[in-house]
Design a protein around this motif. Structure first.
Motif, PDB file in Angstrom:
ATOM      1  N   TYR A  29       0.834  -1.206   0.000  1.00 50.41           N
ATOM      2  CA  TYR A  29       0.000   0.000   0.000  1.00 50.41           C
ATOM      3  C   TYR A  29       0.868   1.256   0.000  1.00 50.41           C
ATOM      4  O   TYR A  29       0.627   2.197  -0.758  1.00 50.41           O
ATOM      5  CB  TYR A  29      -0.921   0.018   1.219  1.00 50.41           C
ATOM      6  CG  TYR A  29      -1.516   1.379   1.493  1.00 50.41           C
ATOM      7  CD1 TYR A  29      -2.582   1.870   0.742  1.00 50.41           C
ATOM      8  CD2 TYR A  29      -0.967   2.204   2.492  1.00 50.41           C
ATOM      9  CE1 TYR A  29      -3.103   3.132   0.984  1.00 50.41           C
ATOM     10  CE2 TYR A  29      -1.483   3.463   2.735  1.00 50.41           C
ATOM     11  CZ  TYR A  29      -2.545   3.922   1.982  1.00 50.41           C
ATOM     12  OH  TYR A  29      -3.057   5.170   2.202  1.00 50.41           O
ATOM     13  N   GLY A  30       1.895   1.286   0.872  1.00 50.30           N
ATOM     14  CA  GLY A  30       2.753   2.458   0.973  1.00 50.30           C
ATOM     15  C   GLY A  30       3.470   2.773  -0.318  1.00 50.30           C
ATOM     16  O   GLY A  30       3.594   3.938  -0.703  1.00 50.30           O
ATOM     17  N   SER A  31       3.939   1.729  -1.020  1.00 50.23           N
ATOM     18  CA  SER A  31       4.646   1.937  -2.287  1.00 50.23           C
ATOM     19  C   SER A  31       3.711   2.462  -3.368  1.00 50.23           C
ATOM     20  O   SER A  31       4.071   3.359  -4.148  1.00 50.23           O
ATOM     21  CB  SER A  31       5.281   0.624  -2.744  1.00 50.23           C
ATOM     22  OG  SER A  31       6.267   0.208  -1.829  1.00 50.23           O
ATOM     23  N   LEU A  32       2.502   1.913  -3.430  1.00 48.72           N
ATOM     24  CA  LEU A  32       1.532   2.372  -4.425  1.00 48.72           C
ATOM     25  C   LEU A  32       1.028   3.772  -4.092  1.00 48.72           C
ATOM     26  O   LEU A  32       0.870   4.622  -4.978  1.00 48.72           O
ATOM     27  CB  LEU A  32       0.358   1.387  -4.506  1.00 48.72           C
ATOM     28  CG  LEU A  32       0.692  -0.017  -5.021  1.00 48.72           C
ATOM     29  CD1 LEU A  32      -0.529  -0.930  -4.925  1.00 48.72           C
ATOM     30  CD2 LEU A  32       1.192   0.040  -6.465  1.00 48.72           C
ATOM     31  N   HIS A  33       0.781   4.027  -2.803  1.00 46.22           N
ATOM     32  CA  HIS A  33       0.254   5.331  -2.391  1.00 46.22           C
ATOM     33  C   HIS A  33       1.265   6.445  -2.640  1.00 46.22           C
ATOM     34  O   HIS A  33       0.881   7.578  -2.956  1.00 46.22           O
ATOM     35  CB  HIS A  33      -0.118   5.275  -0.912  1.00 46.22           C
ATOM     36  CG  HIS A  33      -0.789   6.509  -0.413  1.00 46.22           C
ATOM     37  ND1 HIS A  33      -1.986   6.978  -0.931  1.00 46.22           N
ATOM     38  CD2 HIS A  33      -0.430   7.400   0.556  1.00 46.22           C
ATOM     39  CE1 HIS A  33      -2.335   8.090  -0.313  1.00 46.22           C
ATOM     40  NE2 HIS A  33      -1.407   8.370   0.587  1.00 46.22           N
ATOM     41  N   ALA A  34       2.561   6.137  -2.516  1.00 46.43           N
ATOM     42  CA  ALA A  34       3.599   7.145  -2.753  1.00 46.43           C
ATOM     43  C   ALA A  34       3.601   7.621  -4.205  1.00 46.43           C
ATOM     44  O   ALA A  34       4.099   8.712  -4.506  1.00 46.43           O
ATOM     45  CB  ALA A  34       4.972   6.587  -2.383  1.00 46.43           C
ATOM     46  N   ARG A  35       3.070   6.815  -5.101  1.00 44.28           N
ATOM     47  CA  ARG A  35       3.038   7.160  -6.528  1.00 44.28           C
ATOM     48  C   ARG A  35       1.815   7.989  -6.913  1.00 44.28           C
ATOM     49  O   ARG A  35       1.731   8.478  -8.037  1.00 44.28           O
ATOM     50  CB  ARG A  35       3.068   5.883  -7.367  1.00 44.28           C
ATOM     51  CG  ARG A  35       4.306   5.041  -7.140  1.00 44.28           C
ATOM     52  CD  ARG A  35       4.267   3.740  -7.916  1.00 44.28           C
ATOM     53  NE  ARG A  35       5.411   2.898  -7.588  1.00 44.28           N
ATOM     54  CZ  ARG A  35       6.623   3.015  -8.103  1.00 44.28           C
ATOM     55  NH1 ARG A  35       6.848   3.950  -9.012  1.00 44.28           N
ATOM     56  NH2 ARG A  35       7.602   2.211  -7.736  1.00 44.28           N
ATOM     57  N   ASP A  36       0.871   8.132  -5.991  1.00 44.11           N
ATOM     58  CA  ASP A  36      -0.380   8.850  -6.271  1.00 44.11           C
ATOM     59  C   ASP A  36      -0.258  10.281  -5.768  1.00 44.11           C
ATOM     60  O   ASP A  36      -0.309  10.534  -4.565  1.00 44.11           O
ATOM     61  CB  ASP A  36      -1.547   8.130  -5.595  1.00 44.11           C
ATOM     62  CG  ASP A  36      -2.889   8.786  -5.895  1.00 44.11           C
ATOM     63  OD1 ASP A  36      -2.983   9.514  -6.907  1.00 44.11           O
ATOM     64  OD2 ASP A  36      -3.839   8.570  -5.116  1.00 44.11           O
ATOM     65  N   ILE A  37      -0.084  11.241  -6.678  1.00 44.71           N
ATOM     66  CA  ILE A  37       0.117  12.640  -6.302  1.00 44.71           C
ATOM     67  C   ILE A  37      -1.237  13.351  -6.228  1.00 44.71           C
ATOM     68  O   ILE A  37      -2.011  13.356  -7.189  1.00 44.71           O
ATOM     69  CB  ILE A  37       1.021  13.355  -7.316  1.00 44.71           C
ATOM     70  CG1 ILE A  37       2.366  12.623  -7.438  1.00 44.71           C
ATOM     71  CG2 ILE A  37       1.242  14.804  -6.909  1.00 44.71           C
ATOM     72  CD1 ILE A  37       3.255  13.150  -8.539  1.00 44.71           C
ATOM     73  N   LYS A  38      -1.514  13.932  -5.055  1.00 40.34           N
ATOM     74  CA  LYS A  38      -2.749  14.678  -4.838  1.00 40.34           C
ATOM     75  C   LYS A  38      -2.532  16.161  -5.154  1.00 40.34           C
ATOM     76  O   LYS A  38      -1.404  16.647  -5.213  1.00 40.34           O
ATOM     77  CB  LYS A  38      -3.212  14.543  -3.389  1.00 40.34           C
ATOM     78  CG  LYS A  38      -3.260  13.116  -2.851  1.00 40.34           C
ATOM     79  CD  LYS A  38      -4.384  12.317  -3.465  1.00 40.34           C
ATOM     80  CE  LYS A  38      -4.479  10.949  -2.793  1.00 40.34           C
ATOM     81  NZ  LYS A  38      -5.517  10.087  -3.426  1.00 40.34           N
ATOM     82  N   THR A  39      -3.635  16.886  -5.315  1.00 40.63           N
ATOM     83  CA  THR A  39      -3.595  18.340  -5.454  1.00 40.63           C
ATOM     84  C   THR A  39      -4.346  18.957  -4.285  1.00 40.63           C
ATOM     85  O   THR A  39      -5.523  18.675  -4.080  1.00 40.63           O
ATOM     86  CB  THR A  39      -4.225  18.810  -6.774  1.00 40.63           C
ATOM     87  OG1 THR A  39      -3.524  18.221  -7.880  1.00 40.63           O
ATOM     88  CG2 THR A  39      -4.149  20.323  -6.894  1.00 40.63           C
ATOM     89  N   VAL A  40      -3.646  19.776  -3.497  1.00 39.55           N
ATOM     90  CA  VAL A  40      -4.235  20.444  -2.335  1.00 39.55           C
ATOM     91  C   VAL A  40      -4.370  21.931  -2.661  1.00 39.55           C
ATOM     92  O   VAL A  40      -3.440  22.542  -3.200  1.00 39.55           O
ATOM     93  CB  VAL A  40      -3.355  20.254  -1.088  1.00 39.55           C
ATOM     94  CG1 VAL A  40      -3.959  20.964   0.116  1.00 39.55           C
ATOM     95  CG2 VAL A  40      -3.174  18.769  -0.787  1.00 39.55           C
ATOM     96  N   SER A  41      -5.523  22.514  -2.344  1.00 41.64           N
ATOM     97  CA  SER A  41      -5.781  23.923  -2.684  1.00 41.64           C
ATOM     98  C   SER A  41      -5.826  24.787  -1.427  1.00 41.64           C
ATOM     99  O   SER A  41      -6.343  24.374  -0.382  1.00 41.64           O
ATOM    100  CB  SER A  41      -7.105  24.057  -3.440  1.00 41.64           C
ATOM    101  OG  SER A  41      -7.040  23.382  -4.671  1.00 41.64           O
ATOM    102  N   TYR A  42      -5.258  25.999  -1.552  1.00 41.43           N
ATOM    103  CA  TYR A  42      -5.308  26.986  -0.477  1.00 41.43           C
ATOM    104  C   TYR A  42      -5.744  28.327  -1.062  1.00 41.43           C
ATOM    105  O   TYR A  42      -5.454  28.631  -2.222  1.00 41.43           O
ATOM    106  CB  TYR A  42      -3.926  27.165   0.175  1.00 41.43           C
ATOM    107  CG  TYR A  42      -3.385  25.928   0.839  1.00 41.43           C
ATOM    108  CD1 TYR A  42      -3.870  25.503   2.069  1.00 41.43           C
ATOM    109  CD2 TYR A  42      -2.366  25.179   0.244  1.00 41.43           C
ATOM    110  CE1 TYR A  42      -3.368  24.364   2.688  1.00 41.43           C
ATOM    111  CE2 TYR A  42      -1.860  24.045   0.849  1.00 41.43           C
ATOM    112  CZ  TYR A  42      -2.365  23.641   2.074  1.00 41.43           C
ATOM    113  OH  TYR A  42      -1.873  22.511   2.670  1.00 41.43           O
ATOM    114  N   LYS A  43      -6.420  29.137  -0.244  1.00 43.31           N
ATOM    115  CA  LYS A  43      -6.808  30.491  -0.636  1.00 43.31           C
ATOM    116  C   LYS A  43      -6.175  31.470   0.344  1.00 43.31           C
ATOM    117  O   LYS A  43      -6.275  31.300   1.563  1.00 43.31           O
ATOM    118  CB  LYS A  43      -8.325  30.645  -0.641  1.00 43.31           C
ATOM    119  CG  LYS A  43      -9.007  29.901  -1.785  1.00 43.31           C
ATOM    120  CD  LYS A  43     -10.495  30.207  -1.846  1.00 43.31           C
ATOM    121  CE  LYS A  43     -11.145  29.499  -3.030  1.00 43.31           C
ATOM    122  NZ  LYS A  43     -12.605  29.784  -3.122  1.00 43.31           N
ATOM    123  N   VAL A  44      -5.518  32.486  -0.199  1.00 43.05           N
ATOM    124  CA  VAL A  44      -4.771  33.452   0.604  1.00 43.05           C
ATOM    125  C   VAL A  44      -5.154  34.862   0.166  1.00 43.05           C
ATOM    126  O   VAL A  44      -5.304  35.124  -1.040  1.00 43.05           O
ATOM    127  CB  VAL A  44      -3.248  33.242   0.422  1.00 43.05           C
ATOM    128  CG1 VAL A  44      -2.472  34.340   1.111  1.00 43.05           C
ATOM    129  CG2 VAL A  44      -2.831  31.882   0.957  1.00 43.05           C
TER     130      VAL A  44
END
Length: 380
Positions: free
Chosen positions: A112-127
């Motif tokens: 799981y850890g090896s596969l999850h490390a390959r999945d890049i998420k996008t996190v959004s912030y508003k400033v």
């Protein structure tokens, strides 16, 4: 670990309690166990690179195997002091069951850890920045850090990252250090990697600072060794960034579109200078027009108050990996005021990303690989 493996397998079947099984298994185990050290000691060539890549997975397997063994031992120790000690847990069948459970848990968690490390998420912030920014009413910045390109992170992972960056339609892209994993020799297909990175689409370009791993040093299981000296930045790394159309800022600032400043700092641990020095954030912002927005790129989020006092509006950082692996992710907040995410320090925002790549084991458990899509509004 090897003794536990033999104790488990001999209880599974008498066939596995023979020298013709134990000797080859022992040899294979010791080769695996020594792989990080062999990769550390051997010169950088084909076989060494393969060993180093293997060791990034083995390190994770070793760590979680030991963790589950300790948990199993603690449970058995507790049960020995209860009436349950007379049950089958301490019989041959119990040993086989516990050993199988540890093996399965380790395999599942590491996969799981090896596969999850390959999945890049996008996190959004508003400033919201209470300053005027020329003709701009807003700015879309994408923050990336800790790509750790090298033996573990290859062009396929970077290709996914670039696709996600471009999907955010950024005005500016910021690399907050640890672009490399201590060696440019570990890059697979460097020309291809430079081509992929140069395909990033951004109105004001791609800007970067160096981190503590952007130094050509020996590395063992994620830890670097400089043997006392202050290593300088590798010229070949800088040349690679030029090919990839990435603008490097090393204790310097740039005024972009006559609207906002970008200040890139040298790393606090490994500044890349011969005497190990770097300029203070106060020195870097001293001559800037503080009526304009000031954005700082600093690999480590370690001087937040000083950066806020120097007039910065946003401090972009990485380095922490948010702990990367359970249970380290639970302790990251003890080491950093902002281990990951966004906080406000006086009038300044500190934004820290958990990063795109990995250090040490190629695994992420309890954390995400990510890029940060930062929407900035100006209210001046």
């Amino acid at each position: 670990m090897l003794l536990r493996i033999f104790h488990w397998t001999k209880n599974c079947t008498a066939i596995l309690d023979k020298r013709r099984f134990m000797i080859p298994v022992g040899i294979v185990f010791f080769l695996c166990a020594l792989s990080p050290i062999l990769a550390f000691l051997l010169p950088k060539f084909g076989l060494s690179i393969m060993i180093r890549r293997f060791s990034t997975y083995w390190t994770g397997v070793m760590l979680y195997s030991l963790m589950f063994i300790v948990i199993g031992d603690l449970i058995r120790l507790i049960i020995r002091r209860t009436p349950l000690r007379k049950r089958r847990l301490f019989s041959r069948i119990g040993t086989v069951t516990v050993g199988s459970g540890i093996a399965v848990c380790t395999a599942v968690v590491c996969l799981y850890g090896s596969l999850h490390a390959r999945d890049i998420k996008t996190v959004s912030y508003k400033v919201t920045v209470d300053k005027s920014c020329g003709s701009l009413s807003q700015l879309n910045a994408v923050l990336i850090a800790d790509t750790h390109m090298g033996y573990a992170v290859g062009y396929d992972h970077i290709e996914q990252m670039v696709e996600k960056i471009n999907s955010c339609d950024p005005d500016i892209v910021i690399f907050a250090g640890d672009i490399f994993d201590n060696s440019i020799d570990g890059l697979d297909y460097p020309d291809r990697l430079a081509e992929i990175l140069s395909s990033i689409k951004s109105k004001y370009g791609v800007w970067a600072c160096y981190g503590n791993h952007d130094i050509n040093e020996s590395i063992l299981m994620g830890f670097t060794f400089s043997w006392g000296e202050s290593p300088s930045n590798d010229a070949s790394m800088t040349e690679f960034l030029e090919k990839a159309n990435i603008n490097l800022l090393q204790d310097e600032s740039v005024l972009i579109d006559n609207s906002f400043y970008l200040v890139g700092r040298r790393d606090a641990q490994k500044p890349g200078t011969e005497d190990g020095s770097r300029k203070s954030i106060g020195e870097l912002t001293e001559g800037l027009d503080k009526t304009k927005p000031i954005f700082v790129i600093d690999h480590e989020p370690s001087e937040l108050q000083e950066t806020a006092d120097a007039g910065a509006d946003i401090d972009f950082s990485g380095h922490t990996h948010d702990g990367q692996l359970f249970p380290l992710n639970l302790t990251a907040g003890l080491m950093w005021e902002n281990p990951c995410g966004m906080i406000k320090k006086d009038n300044m925002y500190s934004i820290v990303t958990s990063g795109v790549g990995v250090y040490g084991p190629f695994m992420r458990i309890g954390t995400d690989a990510e890029i940060c899509d930062v929407h900035i509004e100006f209210n001046g």
